[in-house]
Write a protein that holds these residues in place. Sequence first.
Motif, PDB file in Angstrom:
ATOM      1  N   CYS A  50       2.204  -7.400  -6.387  1.00 49.14           N
ATOM      2  CA  CYS A  50       2.233  -8.103  -6.351  1.00 49.14           C
ATOM      3  C   CYS A  50       0.432  -8.649  -6.790  1.00 49.14           C
ATOM      4  O   CYS A  50      -0.923  -9.057  -7.349  1.00 49.14           O
ATOM      5  N   ALA A  51       0.238  -6.554  -7.094  1.00 52.13           N
ATOM      6  CA  ALA A  51      -1.352  -6.555  -8.123  1.00 52.13           C
ATOM      7  C   ALA A  51      -1.100  -6.925  -8.768  1.00 52.13           C
ATOM      8  O   ALA A  51      -0.074  -6.955  -9.734  1.00 52.13           O
ATOM      9  N   GLU A  52      -2.109  -7.484  -9.551  1.00 55.08           N
ATOM     10  CA  GLU A  52      -2.853  -7.428 -10.790  1.00 55.08           C
ATOM     11  C   GLU A  52      -3.006  -6.468 -11.416  1.00 55.08           C
ATOM     12  O   GLU A  52      -3.222  -5.562 -11.688  1.00 55.08           O
ATOM     13  N   HIS A  60       5.811  -5.961 -10.103  1.00 59.11           N
ATOM     14  CA  HIS A  60       6.701  -6.127  -9.679  1.00 59.11           C
ATOM     15  C   HIS A  60       8.126  -5.021  -8.908  1.00 59.11           C
ATOM     16  O   HIS A  60       8.490  -5.276  -8.419  1.00 59.11           O
ATOM     17  N   ASN A  61       6.734  -4.044  -8.819  1.00 62.18           N
ATOM     18  CA  ASN A  61       7.497  -2.955  -8.009  1.00 62.18           C
ATOM     19  C   ASN A  61       7.497  -2.820  -6.756  1.00 62.18           C
ATOM     20  O   ASN A  61       6.515  -4.388  -6.112  1.00 62.18           O
ATOM     21  N   ILE A  66       2.772  -6.567   3.217  1.00 63.12           N
ATOM     22  CA  ILE A  66       1.929  -7.328   2.171  1.00 63.12           C
ATOM     23  C   ILE A  66       0.171  -7.507   2.114  1.00 63.12           C
ATOM     24  O   ILE A  66       0.056  -7.631   1.715  1.00 63.12           O
ATOM     25  N   LEU A  67      -0.264  -5.842   2.727  1.00 56.63           N
ATOM     26  CA  LEU A  67      -1.724  -5.297   2.545  1.00 56.63           C
ATOM     27  C   LEU A  67      -1.300  -4.196   1.429  1.00 56.63           C
ATOM     28  O   LEU A  67      -2.192  -3.773   0.889  1.00 56.63           O
ATOM     29  N   MET A  68      -0.019  -3.118   1.161  1.00 51.79           N
ATOM     30  CA  MET A  68      -0.156  -2.190   0.775  1.00 51.79           C
ATOM     31  C   MET A  68       0.650  -2.142  -0.691  1.00 51.79           C
ATOM     32  O   MET A  68       1.098  -3.085  -0.765  1.00 51.79           O
ATOM     33  N   GLY A  69       0.060  -1.769  -1.844  1.00 48.43           N
ATOM     34  CA  GLY A  69       0.744  -1.555  -3.072  1.00 48.43           C
ATOM     35  C   GLY A  69       1.598  -0.835  -3.472  1.00 48.43           C
ATOM     36  O   GLY A  69       2.689  -0.304  -2.470  1.00 48.43           O
ATOM     37  N   LEU A  72       1.545   3.322  -7.310  1.00 47.39           N
ATOM     38  CA  LEU A  72       0.233   3.117  -9.098  1.00 47.39           C
ATOM     39  C   LEU A  72      -0.636   3.392  -8.048  1.00 47.39           C
ATOM     40  O   LEU A  72      -0.562   2.446  -6.814  1.00 47.39           O
ATOM     41  N   ARG A  73      -1.271   4.314  -8.302  1.00 46.34           N
ATOM     42  CA  ARG A  73      -2.532   4.829  -7.771  1.00 46.34           C
ATOM     43  C   ARG A  73      -2.985   4.059  -7.661  1.00 46.34           C
ATOM     44  O   ARG A  73      -3.885   3.476  -6.289  1.00 46.34           O
ATOM     45  N   GLU A  74      -3.834   2.463  -8.537  1.00 42.84           N
ATOM     46  CA  GLU A  74      -4.984   1.722  -9.160  1.00 42.84           C
ATOM     47  C   GLU A  74      -4.065   0.871  -7.865  1.00 42.84           C
ATOM     48  O   GLU A  74      -5.607  -0.400  -7.346  1.00 42.84           O
ATOM     49  N   HIS A  75      -2.801   0.316  -7.401  1.00 45.64           N
ATOM     50  CA  HIS A  75      -2.099  -0.723  -6.951  1.00 45.64           C
ATOM     51  C   HIS A  75      -2.018   0.099  -4.970  1.00 45.64           C
ATOM     52  O   HIS A  75      -2.502  -1.831  -4.370  1.00 45.64           O
TER      53      HIS A  75
END
Length: 127
Positions: A50-52, A60-61, A66-69, A72-75
């Motif tokens: 749910c990162a932008e 949708h990866n 809930i706090l981790m992306g 992808l490094r940016e997420h």
Amino acid sequence: MKVVRKYWGYAVALVLLYGWFSATLGAGVLVLLSAATFFYALFQAPVWCCAETRGKNFCHNNASGILMGCHLREHRWQKFKMLARKSSWGRLFRRLCSGFHGVATSFSALGAMISAVAAVITLALGR
């Protein structure tokens, strides 16, 4: 065995709920179960990233907590950054509640936090 490793926090949350309603577990055990459930929800529960994305959509990866992306490094730290800025809290909440796993994990984290506070107060009062 993989399913148990992936969803163990929800089983702990059920034991925690049972402990509150049965009054068979002590306040110290309830604090430990609450902390385990809370940290599971924040850092290990299977949810969408749910990162932008660049197109202003949700990623949708798969992510852990809930706090981790996602991978992808940016997420990876984007949700932490959103948590630090008060102006981003609304967008963060909408993202956390974007799917069933996000809602279940968010409510688990909230319930575990409330449970931990109540157990610590009970422990402090000596009841």
